[in-house]
Design a protein around this motif. Structure first.
Motif, PDB file in Angstrom:
ATOM      1  N   LEU A 155       6.614  -6.287  -5.264  1.00 13.02           N
ATOM      2  CA  LEU A 155       5.849  -5.275  -4.397  1.00 13.02           C
ATOM      3  C   LEU A 155       5.348  -4.127  -5.190  1.00 13.02           C
ATOM      4  O   LEU A 155       5.195  -2.979  -4.524  1.00 13.02           O
ATOM      5  CB  LEU A 155       6.794  -4.695  -3.287  1.00 13.02           C
ATOM      6  CG  LEU A 155       7.174  -5.920  -2.289  1.00 13.02           C
ATOM      7  CD1 LEU A 155       8.236  -5.573  -1.169  1.00 13.02           C
ATOM      8  CD2 LEU A 155       5.997  -6.549  -1.667  1.00 13.02           C
ATOM      9  N   ARG A 156       5.356  -4.088  -6.441  1.00 11.26           N
ATOM     10  CA  ARG A 156       5.130  -2.837  -7.250  1.00 11.26           C
ATOM     11  C   ARG A 156       3.593  -2.556  -6.883  1.00 11.26           C
ATOM     12  O   ARG A 156       3.551  -1.119  -6.744  1.00 11.26           O
ATOM     13  CB  ARG A 156       5.226  -3.095  -8.830  1.00 11.26           C
ATOM     14  CG  ARG A 156       4.589  -2.089  -9.671  1.00 11.26           C
ATOM     15  CD  ARG A 156       4.629  -2.443 -11.061  1.00 11.26           C
ATOM     16  NE  ARG A 156       4.122  -1.144 -11.683  1.00 11.26           N
ATOM     17  CZ  ARG A 156       4.197  -1.071 -13.128  1.00 11.26           C
ATOM     18  NH1 ARG A 156       4.132  -2.325 -13.833  1.00 11.26           N
ATOM     19  NH2 ARG A 156       3.598  -0.096 -13.717  1.00 11.26           N
ATOM     20  N   ASN A 157       2.817  -3.222  -6.632  1.00 11.34           N
ATOM     21  CA  ASN A 157       1.425  -2.699  -6.378  1.00 11.34           C
ATOM     22  C   ASN A 157       0.947  -2.820  -4.923  1.00 11.34           C
ATOM     23  O   ASN A 157      -0.283  -2.541  -4.415  1.00 11.34           O
ATOM     24  CB  ASN A 157       0.265  -3.426  -7.074  1.00 11.34           C
ATOM     25  CG  ASN A 157       0.523  -3.412  -8.269  1.00 11.34           C
ATOM     26  OD1 ASN A 157       0.594  -2.403  -9.115  1.00 11.34           O
ATOM     27  ND2 ASN A 157       0.693  -4.550  -9.248  1.00 11.34           N
ATOM     28  N   ALA A 158       1.927  -3.029  -3.990  1.00 13.80           N
ATOM     29  CA  ALA A 158       1.578  -3.043  -2.236  1.00 13.80           C
ATOM     30  C   ALA A 158       1.484  -1.714  -2.071  1.00 13.80           C
ATOM     31  O   ALA A 158       2.050  -0.772  -2.835  1.00 13.80           O
ATOM     32  CB  ALA A 158       2.749  -3.823  -1.746  1.00 13.80           C
ATOM     33  N   ARG A 159       0.813  -1.372  -1.164  1.00 14.02           N
ATOM     34  CA  ARG A 159       0.563  -0.133  -0.565  1.00 14.02           C
ATOM     35  C   ARG A 159       0.935  -0.212   0.908  1.00 14.02           C
ATOM     36  O   ARG A 159       0.946  -0.828   1.804  1.00 14.02           O
ATOM     37  CB  ARG A 159      -0.920   0.086  -0.602  1.00 14.02           C
ATOM     38  CG  ARG A 159      -1.541   0.594  -1.869  1.00 14.02           C
ATOM     39  CD  ARG A 159      -1.127   1.954  -2.543  1.00 14.02           C
ATOM     40  NE  ARG A 159      -1.125   2.003  -3.639  1.00 14.02           N
ATOM     41  CZ  ARG A 159      -0.174   1.891  -4.649  1.00 14.02           C
ATOM     42  NH1 ARG A 159       0.760   1.465  -4.535  1.00 14.02           N
ATOM     43  NH2 ARG A 159      -0.439   1.981  -5.871  1.00 14.02           N
ATOM     44  N   ARG A 160       1.942   0.958   1.306  1.00 14.84           N
ATOM     45  CA  ARG A 160       2.236   1.413   2.524  1.00 14.84           C
ATOM     46  C   ARG A 160       2.870   0.252   3.249  1.00 14.84           C
ATOM     47  O   ARG A 160       2.590  -0.073   4.484  1.00 14.84           O
ATOM     48  CB  ARG A 160       1.123   2.046   3.508  1.00 14.84           C
ATOM     49  CG  ARG A 160       0.463   3.049   2.733  1.00 14.84           C
ATOM     50  CD  ARG A 160       1.334   4.129   1.951  1.00 14.84           C
ATOM     51  NE  ARG A 160       2.160   4.715   2.960  1.00 14.84           N
ATOM     52  CZ  ARG A 160       3.163   5.357   2.469  1.00 14.84           C
ATOM     53  NH1 ARG A 160       3.471   5.462   1.195  1.00 14.84           N
ATOM     54  NH2 ARG A 160       3.834   6.177   3.245  1.00 14.84           N
TER      55      ARG A 160
ATOM     56  N   LEU B 253       1.727   7.260  -5.219  1.00 20.07           N
ATOM     57  CA  LEU B 253       2.074   7.354  -3.743  1.00 20.07           C
ATOM     58  C   LEU B 253       0.729   7.735  -3.059  1.00 20.07           C
ATOM     59  O   LEU B 253      -0.021   8.345  -3.787  1.00 20.07           O
ATOM     60  CB  LEU B 253       3.189   7.993  -3.413  1.00 20.07           C
ATOM     61  CG  LEU B 253       4.443   7.639  -4.282  1.00 20.07           C
ATOM     62  CD1 LEU B 253       5.602   8.635  -3.668  1.00 20.07           C
ATOM     63  CD2 LEU B 253       4.709   6.302  -3.809  1.00 20.07           C
ATOM     64  N   SER B 254       0.492   7.616  -1.819  1.00 27.03           N
ATOM     65  CA  SER B 254      -0.603   7.869  -1.097  1.00 27.03           C
ATOM     66  C   SER B 254      -0.720   9.357  -1.064  1.00 27.03           C
ATOM     67  O   SER B 254       0.132  10.281  -0.960  1.00 27.03           O
ATOM     68  CB  SER B 254      -0.464   7.598   0.343  1.00 27.03           C
ATOM     69  OG  SER B 254       0.639   8.259   1.187  1.00 27.03           O
ATOM     70  N   SER B 255      -2.036   9.977  -1.300  1.00 20.13           N
ATOM     71  CA  SER B 255      -2.091  11.174  -1.604  1.00 20.13           C
ATOM     72  C   SER B 255      -1.911  12.112  -0.345  1.00 20.13           C
ATOM     73  O   SER B 255      -1.465  13.214  -0.344  1.00 20.13           O
ATOM     74  CB  SER B 255      -3.657  11.573  -1.894  1.00 20.13           C
ATOM     75  OG  SER B 255      -4.581  10.663  -0.892  1.00 20.13           O
TER      76      SER B 255
ATOM     77  N   LEU C 269       7.734   2.701  -5.762  1.00 22.87           N
ATOM     78  CA  LEU C 269       7.054   1.664  -4.688  1.00 22.87           C
ATOM     79  C   LEU C 269       6.666   2.604  -3.387  1.00 22.87           C
ATOM     80  O   LEU C 269       7.239   3.498  -2.839  1.00 22.87           O
ATOM     81  CB  LEU C 269       8.329   0.733  -3.853  1.00 22.87           C
ATOM     82  CG  LEU C 269       9.071  -0.293  -4.907  1.00 22.87           C
ATOM     83  CD1 LEU C 269      10.089  -1.087  -4.212  1.00 22.87           C
ATOM     84  CD2 LEU C 269       7.970  -0.979  -5.724  1.00 22.87           C
ATOM     85  N   ASP C 270       5.477   2.265  -2.867  1.00 27.16           N
ATOM     86  CA  ASP C 270       4.756   2.998  -1.846  1.00 27.16           C
ATOM     87  C   ASP C 270       5.090   2.753  -0.597  1.00 27.16           C
ATOM     88  O   ASP C 270       4.509   1.751   0.497  1.00 27.16           O
ATOM     89  CB  ASP C 270       3.172   2.574  -2.004  1.00 27.16           C
ATOM     90  CG  ASP C 270       2.364   3.800  -1.339  1.00 27.16           C
ATOM     91  OD1 ASP C 270       3.042   5.015  -0.768  1.00 27.16           O
ATOM     92  OD2 ASP C 270       1.211   3.642  -1.318  1.00 27.16           O
ATOM     93  N   VAL C 271       6.530   2.796  -0.075  1.00 27.19           N
ATOM     94  CA  VAL C 271       7.133   2.445   1.039  1.00 27.19           C
ATOM     95  C   VAL C 271       6.639   3.521   2.082  1.00 27.19           C
ATOM     96  O   VAL C 271       6.821   4.660   2.071  1.00 27.19           O
ATOM     97  CB  VAL C 271       8.624   2.456   1.081  1.00 27.19           C
ATOM     98  CG1 VAL C 271       9.218   1.938   2.198  1.00 27.19           C
ATOM     99  CG2 VAL C 271       9.072   1.473  -0.160  1.00 27.19           C
ATOM    100  N   ASN C 272       6.428   2.963   3.420  1.00 27.68           N
ATOM    101  CA  ASN C 272       6.264   3.830   4.515  1.00 27.68           C
ATOM    102  C   ASN C 272       7.477   4.853   4.711  1.00 27.68           C
ATOM    103  O   ASN C 272       8.524   4.457   4.769  1.00 27.68           O
ATOM    104  CB  ASN C 272       6.174   3.071   5.887  1.00 27.68           C
ATOM    105  CG  ASN C 272       4.583   2.437   5.799  1.00 27.68           C
ATOM    106  OD1 ASN C 272       3.638   3.136   5.362  1.00 27.68           O
ATOM    107  ND2 ASN C 272       4.415   1.142   6.516  1.00 27.68           N
ATOM    108  N   GLY C 273       7.061   6.079   4.929  1.00 32.58           N
ATOM    109  CA  GLY C 273       8.197   6.956   5.094  1.00 32.58           C
ATOM    110  C   GLY C 273       8.787   7.704   3.866  1.00 32.58           C
ATOM    111  O   GLY C 273       9.631   8.794   3.884  1.00 32.58           O
ATOM    112  N   THR C 274       7.975   7.313   2.672  1.00 29.89           N
ATOM    113  CA  THR C 274       8.488   7.874   1.495  1.00 29.89           C
ATOM    114  C   THR C 274       7.067   8.568   0.911  1.00 29.89           C
ATOM    115  O   THR C 274       5.988   8.300   1.176  1.00 29.89           O
ATOM    116  CB  THR C 274       9.011   6.976   0.388  1.00 29.89           C
ATOM    117  OG1 THR C 274       7.789   6.078  -0.023  1.00 29.89           O
ATOM    118  CG2 THR C 274      10.058   6.107   0.902  1.00 29.89           C
TER     119      THR C 274
END
Length: 333
Positions: free
Chosen positions: A180-185, A313-315, A262-267
């Protein structure tokens, strides 16, 4: 004979001046006193000691043996008092003295650099700092064994004064080979099958991780407890699992590409660095100045050092996180 009760510092000052001059008249001129006033103070000093301090030889005042010996001690006493006065003056100006600072282990990755900047401005201040987990710092504060602590939010029942220093993001890291390295949100539940590497109980990072798990109703397949941030990072790079950890511990590994964010929701999980001291503690002027230095320099320093590391991570999340400290200050105001 009890000289401490009998003589005064003023008598010693007059005696030392008179011992260097040929007459009481000259001593009176230098001291801006009358000659009778000088004579009276010397007479009272001689009565307290029980021996004459001066004798007149060829119309010139000369010290007796007792006077010679007292002159040596009196000069040392007045010199020590002058040194004490200079020391107190320096402390009042906050440009010298000693400060005891305690920091949580996650802060060791940036706090020494801030201390180095401070030491360049105030080279006469001696800063002693110790490192421990959150539980250790709370004990040091409670025992009044440290002046200031850099940590997360302390428990309110301890009776501390805390002020936010800077935004302190926690992120989820994984081996660079993680699928999941390149997965988003994506949701945290996507990592339910991973092993989570945790800090020891009593650590602030452990408390943040457990709070995040509860918030997301998340239970990992397996947890492994490790005793330091460095051990966790090495274990992640070795492929043992993933971890929620302070971004401020990751500068080297993220720059060299040895660890993935990792671009996890809530982080990032939004936390704040705090500068903390006991509310009942009277901070010295030097400590007050050091505290002010940290409040002015910590956030800009961390922004400059770590802003680029947040780019994976998301801007939107990063911008919201970086405003956390400012929002908290508004609420406190």
């Amino acid at each position: 004979m009890n000289l401490i009760r009998s003589l005064t510092l003023r008598q010693l000052q007059i005696f030392v001046i008179a011992s260097r001059l040929p007459s009481f008249a000259r001593a009176a001129e230098e001291l801006h006193l009358t000659q009778p006033a000088v004579s009276m103070q010397i007479r009272q000093l001689e009565e307290a000691i029980g021996m004459p301090l001066f004798e007149r030889i060829a119309r010139r005042l000369t010290l007796t043996e007792a006077g010679e010996r007292l002159s040596h001690h009196a000069s040392r006493i007045l010199g020590e008092i002058k040194d004490a006065e200079d020391t107190m003056s320096s402390l009042a100006q906050a440009d010298s003295g000693t400060i005891a600072v305690s920091i949580v282990s996650s802060a060791t990755y940036f706090a020494p650099k801030l201390l180095a900047l401070y030491s360049k401005q105030f080279p006469k201040v001696d800063v002693h700092f110790s490192v421990g987990n959150r539980e250790t710092l709370l004990r040091l504060l409670q025992d009044n064994a440290t002046d200031l602590a850099i940590m997360g939010r302390p428990p309110p029942e301890l009776g501390t004064t805390a002020e936010p220093l800077a935004y302190h993001p926690h992120v989820i890291i994984a081996p660079v080979t993680h699928p999941l390295r390149n997965a988003r949100r994506f949701d945290l539940q996507e990592l339910a099958g991973d092993t989570f590497l945790l800090r020891e109980p009593g650590s602030g990072t452990r408390a943040v991780t457990e709070h995040t798990f509860r918030q997301h109703l998340f239970t990992p397949a397996r947890c492994v407890t490790l005793g330091s941030n460095e051990t966790i990072k090495q274990a992640v790079m070795a492929g043992m699992g993933v971890s929620l950890i302070s971004l401020h511990t990751l500068a080297l590994e993220l720059r060299t590409g040895e660890i993935a964010l990792l671009d996890v929701n809530g982080t990032p999980v939004e936390r704040t660095w705090q500068i903390v001291h006991l509310s009942s503690k009277q901070l010295s002027p030097t400590c007050v100045m050091f505290r002010r230095f940290l409040l002015e320099h910590a956030e800009p320093f961390l922004e400059q050092e770590y802003a680029k590391l947040m780019q994976p991570l998301s801007s939107a999340t990063a911008r919201r996180g970086r405003s956390a400290k400012r929002e908290e200050k508004v609420e406190r105001g």
